[in-house]
Design a protein around this motif. Structure first.
Motif, mmCIF file in Angstrom:
data_model
loop_
_atom_site.group_PDB
_atom_site.id
_atom_site.type_symbol
_atom_site.label_atom_id
_atom_site.label_comp_id
_atom_site.label_asym_id
_atom_site.label_seq_id
_atom_site.Cartn_x
_atom_site.Cartn_y
_atom_site.Cartn_z
ATOM 1 N N SER A 1 43.451 30.544 53.668
ATOM 2 C CA SER A 1 43.643 31.260 54.932
ATOM 3 C C SER A 1 42.722 30.690 55.994
ATOM 4 C CB SER A 1 43.352 32.753 54.734
ATOM 5 O OG SER A 1 43.414 33.439 55.964
ATOM 6 N N ASP A 2 43.152 30.835 57.272
ATOM 7 C CA ASP A 2 42.281 30.425 58.363
ATOM 8 C C ASP A 2 41.379 31.568 58.817
ATOM 9 O OD1 ASP A 2 44.008 32.084 59.706
ATOM 10 O OD2 ASP A 2 45.057 30.470 60.758
ATOM 11 N N GLN A 3 41.452 32.697 58.083
ATOM 12 C CA GLN A 3 40.579 33.831 58.334
ATOM 13 C C GLN A 3 39.507 33.903 57.250
ATOM 14 O OE1 GLN A 3 41.165 35.711 61.152
ATOM 15 N NE2 GLN A 3 42.818 34.230 61.505
ATOM 16 N N HIS A 4 38.416 34.568 57.539
ATOM 17 C CA HIS A 4 37.366 34.779 56.543
ATOM 18 C C HIS A 4 37.759 35.985 55.690
ATOM 19 C CE1 HIS A 4 34.451 31.792 57.951
ATOM 20 N NE2 HIS A 4 34.854 32.099 59.182
ATOM 21 N N LEU A 5 38.391 35.729 54.554
ATOM 22 C CA LEU A 5 38.869 36.793 53.673
ATOM 23 C C LEU A 5 38.046 36.840 52.396
ATOM 24 C CD1 LEU A 5 42.750 36.229 53.898
ATOM 25 C CD2 LEU A 5 41.336 37.772 55.282
ATOM 26 N N ASP A 6 37.844 38.044 51.875
ATOM 27 C CA ASP A 6 37.216 38.198 50.566
ATOM 28 C C ASP A 6 38.340 38.277 49.532
ATOM 29 O OD1 ASP A 6 35.729 38.689 48.365
ATOM 30 O OD2 ASP A 6 35.034 40.676 48.963
ATOM 31 N N LEU A 7 38.600 37.156 48.878
ATOM 32 C CA LEU A 7 39.720 37.068 47.942
ATOM 33 C C LEU A 7 39.325 37.374 46.493
ATOM 34 C CD1 LEU A 7 41.358 33.817 49.383
ATOM 35 C CD2 LEU A 7 42.150 36.172 49.692
ATOM 36 N N HIS A 8 38.037 37.693 46.263
ATOM 37 C CA HIS A 8 37.615 38.017 44.897
ATOM 38 C C HIS A 8 38.398 39.202 44.337
ATOM 39 C CE1 HIS A 8 33.994 35.655 46.029
ATOM 40 N NE2 HIS A 8 33.972 35.361 44.736
ATOM 41 N N GLY A 9 38.681 40.189 45.188
ATOM 42 C CA GLY A 9 39.308 41.417 44.714
ATOM 43 C C GLY A 9 40.721 41.244 44.191
ATOM 44 N N VAL A 10 41.410 40.179 44.654
ATOM 45 C CA VAL A 10 42.796 39.983 44.214
ATOM 46 C C VAL A 10 42.928 38.839 43.213
ATOM 47 C CG1 VAL A 10 43.728 40.909 46.363
ATOM 48 C CG2 VAL A 10 43.293 38.442 46.168
ATOM 49 N N ALA A 11 41.819 38.156 42.921
ATOM 50 C CA ALA A 11 41.885 36.944 42.104
ATOM 51 C C ALA A 11 42.484 37.204 40.727
ATOM 52 C CB ALA A 11 40.497 36.317 41.971
ATOM 53 N N GLU A 12 41.961 38.191 40.004
ATOM 54 C CA GLU A 12 42.411 38.421 38.634
ATOM 55 C C GLU A 12 43.856 38.896 38.580
ATOM 56 O OE1 GLU A 12 42.581 38.581 34.544
ATOM 57 O OE2 GLU A 12 41.252 37.510 35.918
ATOM 58 N N SER A 13 44.240 39.784 39.492
ATOM 59 C CA SER A 13 45.620 40.284 39.474
ATOM 60 C C SER A 13 46.610 39.177 39.831
ATOM 61 C CB SER A 13 45.771 41.463 40.442
ATOM 62 O OG SER A 13 45.419 41.085 41.759
ATOM 63 N N LEU A 14 46.263 38.314 40.793
ATOM 64 C CA LEU A 14 47.153 37.210 41.155
ATOM 65 C C LEU A 14 47.220 36.175 40.032
ATOM 66 C CD1 LEU A 14 46.326 36.590 44.927
ATOM 67 C CD2 LEU A 14 48.218 37.893 43.928
ATOM 68 N N ARG A 15 46.105 35.968 39.354
ATOM 69 C CA ARG A 15 46.113 35.032 38.229
ATOM 70 C C ARG A 15 47.048 35.526 37.126
ATOM 71 N NH1 ARG A 15 44.398 34.171 33.371
ATOM 72 N NH2 ARG A 15 43.529 36.271 33.251
ATOM 73 N N GLN A 16 46.981 36.837 36.829
ATOM 74 C CA GLN A 16 47.859 37.397 35.801
ATOM 75 C C GLN A 16 49.327 37.321 36.225
ATOM 76 O OE1 GLN A 16 46.643 41.257 34.455
ATOM 77 N NE2 GLN A 16 44.551 40.609 33.988
ATOM 78 N N LEU A 17 49.569 37.530 37.511
ATOM 79 C CA LEU A 17 50.938 37.395 38.021
ATOM 80 C C LEU A 17 51.408 35.948 37.869
ATOM 81 C CD1 LEU A 17 53.349 38.730 39.487
ATOM 82 C CD2 LEU A 17 52.255 38.066 41.657
ATOM 83 N N GLY A 18 50.512 34.989 38.142
ATOM 84 C CA GLY A 18 50.857 33.585 38.000
ATOM 85 C C GLY A 18 51.145 33.204 36.558
ATOM 86 N N VAL A 19 50.340 33.716 35.627
ATOM 87 C CA VAL A 19 50.574 33.457 34.204
ATOM 88 C C VAL A 19 51.937 34.013 33.788
ATOM 89 C CG1 VAL A 19 49.801 34.037 31.866
ATOM 90 C CG2 VAL A 19 48.131 33.337 33.598
ATOM 91 N N PHE A 20 52.270 35.209 34.288
ATOM 92 C CA PHE A 20 53.566 35.813 33.967
ATOM 93 C C PHE A 20 54.708 34.960 34.523
ATOM 94 C CE2 PHE A 20 57.095 38.637 35.195
ATOM 95 C CZ PHE A 20 57.414 39.158 33.959
ATOM 96 N N ALA A 21 54.558 34.515 35.769
ATOM 97 C CA ALA A 21 55.610 33.695 36.388
ATOM 98 C C ALA A 21 55.781 32.370 35.649
ATOM 99 C CB ALA A 21 55.273 33.433 37.861
ATOM 100 N N LEU A 22 54.663 31.759 35.254
ATOM 101 C CA LEU A 22 54.730 30.504 34.514
ATOM 102 C C LEU A 22 55.442 30.703 33.179
ATOM 103 C CD1 LEU A 22 53.698 27.562 34.949
ATOM 104 C CD2 LEU A 22 51.736 28.163 33.527
ATOM 105 N N GLY A 23 55.134 31.819 32.511
ATOM 106 C CA GLY A 23 55.810 32.131 31.256
ATOM 107 C C GLY A 23 57.305 32.340 31.436
ATOM 108 N N GLN A 24 57.685 33.017 32.525
ATOM 109 C CA GLN A 24 59.102 33.220 32.811
ATOM 110 C C GLN A 24 59.807 31.894 33.094
ATOM 111 O OE1 GLN A 24 59.422 36.456 31.578
ATOM 112 N NE2 GLN A 24 60.985 36.622 33.164
ATOM 113 N N MET A 25 59.126 30.990 33.791
ATOM 114 C CA MET A 25 59.707 29.672 34.063
ATOM 115 C C MET A 25 59.983 28.925 32.761
ATOM 116 S SD MET A 25 57.222 28.632 37.259
ATOM 117 C CE MET A 25 57.552 26.877 37.063
ATOM 118 N N HIS A 26 59.010 28.914 31.843
ATOM 119 C CA HIS A 26 59.205 28.237 30.561
ATOM 120 C C HIS A 26 60.330 28.897 29.769
ATOM 121 C CE1 HIS A 26 55.931 25.536 31.068
ATOM 122 N NE2 HIS A 26 54.987 26.461 31.047
ATOM 123 N N LEU A 27 60.407 30.221 29.824
ATOM 124 C CA LEU A 27 61.454 30.938 29.086
ATOM 125 C C LEU A 27 62.837 30.571 29.617
ATOM 126 C CD1 LEU A 27 62.297 33.074 27.020
ATOM 127 C CD2 LEU A 27 61.952 34.817 28.789
#
Length: 508
Positions: free
Chosen positions: A147-173
């Motif tokens: 982002s071009d804004q100063h955002l604190d992204l720590h709070g969403v890191a774990e949830s987005l990572r889990q969403l990414g793992v799920f999406a990657l798994g769905q792609m392989h499936l």
């Protein structure tokens, strides 16, 4: 919800939007649509103007950009404008190789190179990079938000990572479900060529070796390279380093048999001034020199027992204590061990620690002898001849058919190292631009000089060699060897006894 959303201003709204994203992705049956909706969903959840998805290629060695979303719109950038790989992008490689989330809140003030981000008038300020773990707990790609804004992204890191793992798994499936059965079988059974790792040879044995390399390349596991002398253990270790995430750091080799015991400890761990007579200054050891990179411990079977305990601590705790120091410090080193000796036999004799063996052998790779690499001798010989000509600054040499047949008929007990020496000598002797039989000093006894031997004895010699090679390939496992040979296990055991095949014959 718990601690995952505790730093968000509207945690309930975010959780509801996140669950909706999971639900939507689970219903999609088209891979391209799934990737697009996933990337756009991440952009909305994170509030970032840019989201990128990187995936590893089929060999697990090259990172490629899959999809990009800028300002809410999917971007299809010209492949010609993208790097062929991202080896030089240290931030991406750190996250990939260490399986670590990277979150930067003041990107404009940092020293990190971000050439992988698209150029725009307003500079990027915040960045979140998350490794995505796929099947068998292997990192399969990266999800990046900026982002071009100063955002604190720590709070969403774990949830987005889990969403990414799920999406990657769905792609392989979806890929597995949509692939025809025949294609699935051929893809599963196919093995990558060693050329991707700079290794020469296309034999089945070398393709198996390269397949194992691709599986361990981006993992933190310790690798144990086993094989006869001259099979190229150092070359494979360098390939493991050069094509892995530590490629930008040092690759250091230490032969444990080449240094006396009292010097090997100071070589590896370093020492402090005054630690012993002649230590007039502090000196860093090889573990410090290889920090962030790879240390190959060749001939690990010759390491003294007193040092094996210290090496075990490095593997378990990642800490070293230099000679003459009371303090330990952390090092980040990938250790690759190599040996031609039977470490299990050394364990039984009390010459090698059992706990160290099992820690080193997290991922063992048995390198094939040259005689097991059908067809590779000629390719390797041409390769070594080309390098020798370049070194001598002379025109490339031609090969006579007789010379090639001569090489192919030789057993090369010294393996690739012997082949290299033989070819280099032949190039030096060659004066007319063509390599002939007389340029090679190979002692292949003609049949008349081998003594009188009948057909049955000759067939038994051939059968014995085949059984030994098959057992070596399967690390002595008789059940697997029998299956590959198409024999009942009882028949294999009978033939081993009849041909006097001992464990020492196939345990290198």
């Amino acid at each position: 919800m718990g601690a995952m959303f505790k730093t968000l201003s509207q945690p309930l709204d975010y959780a509801e939007a996140l669950l909706a994203q999971f639900f939507n992705l689970s219903r999609l049956t088209d891979g391209a649509v799934l990737v697009g909706q996933f990337i756009q969903g991440v952009a909305r959840l994170s509030g970032c103007e840019l989201v990128q998805l990187y995936v590893l290629d089929a060999t697990g060695t090259r990172l490629e950009m899959n999809t990009e979303c800028l300002e809410g719109q999917l971007q299809f950038r010209d492949p010609q404008s993208l790097p062929s790989d991202y080896h030089a992008e240290q931030l991406l490689q750190f996250s990939l190789g260490q399986n670590r989330v990277v979150c930067l809140g003041a990107l404009g003030d940092s020293v990190h190179e971000t050439r992988f981000l698209p150029t725009r008038a307003t500079p990027w300020q915040s960045l979140l990079c998350m490794p995505l773990v796929g099947p068998q707990d292997r990192v399969g790609g990266l999800l990046l938000c900026a982002s071009d804004q100063h955002l604190d992204l720590h709070g969403v890191a774990e949830s987005l990572r889990q969403l990414g793992v799920f999406a990657l798994g769905q792609m392989h499936l979806l890929q597995r479900l949509q692939r025809p059965v025949a294609e699935s079988v051929s893809v599963t059974s196919s093995l990558p060529s060693g050329i991707s790792y700079g290794l020469i040879g296309k034999s089945v044995a070398m393709r198996k070796t390269c397949s194992l390399l691709s599986k361990v390349l981006h993992s933190p596991y310790t690798v144990l390279l086993r094989g006869e002398t001259g099979t190229g253990k150092e070359v494979v270790a360098r390939a493991l380093h050069d094509h892995g995430p530590r490629r930008s750091k040092a690759f250091i080799v230490q032969n444990c048999a080449a240094v006396p015991e009292n010097l090997l400890e100071s070589e590896l761990f370093g020492y402090r001034k005054g630690a012993f007579t002649g230590a007039d200054r502090d000196r860093a050891g090889l573990f410090d020199a290889a920090n962030g990179g790879t240390l190959l411990l060749d001939e690990i079977g010759d390491m003294p027992l007193s040092l094996q305990a210290k090496l075990l601590r490095v593997l378990q705790e990642g800490e070293i204590r230099p000679l003459g120091s009371n303090d330990t410090h952390h090092v980040d080193v990938r250790i690759v061990a190599a040996t031609h000796r039977d470490l299990k036999q050394l364990m039984e004799e009390g010459k090698f620690r059992e706990d160290l063996y099992y820690r080193l052998a997290q991922f063992p790779i048995q390198l094939p002898a040259l005689r097991q690499r059908d067809g590779d001798i000629i390719e390797l010989a041409r390769h070594f001849a080309g390098k020798a000509c370049a070194l001598l600054q002379r025109d490339p040499v031609r090969w006579s058919d007789a010379a090639l047949d001569h090489l192919a008929a030789y057993g090369f007990p010294g393996n690739v190292r012997e082949l290299k020496s033989v070819v280099e000598r032949a190039v030096l002797l060659c004066e007319n631009g063509e390599l002939l039989i007389e340029h090679f000093a190979l002692h292949i006894d003609p049949p008349s000089e081998r003594g009188r031997i009948n057909l049955r004895e000759r067939m038994e010699q051939i059968e014995r060699g085949l059984l030994i090679d098959c057992l070596r390939e399967h690390s002595g496992n008789k059940t697997r060897a029998a299956r590959e040979l198409g024999l009942p296990l009882r028949t294999l055991i009978y033939r081993l006894a009849r041909l006097n095949v001992q464990r020492s014959d196939f345990n290198d």
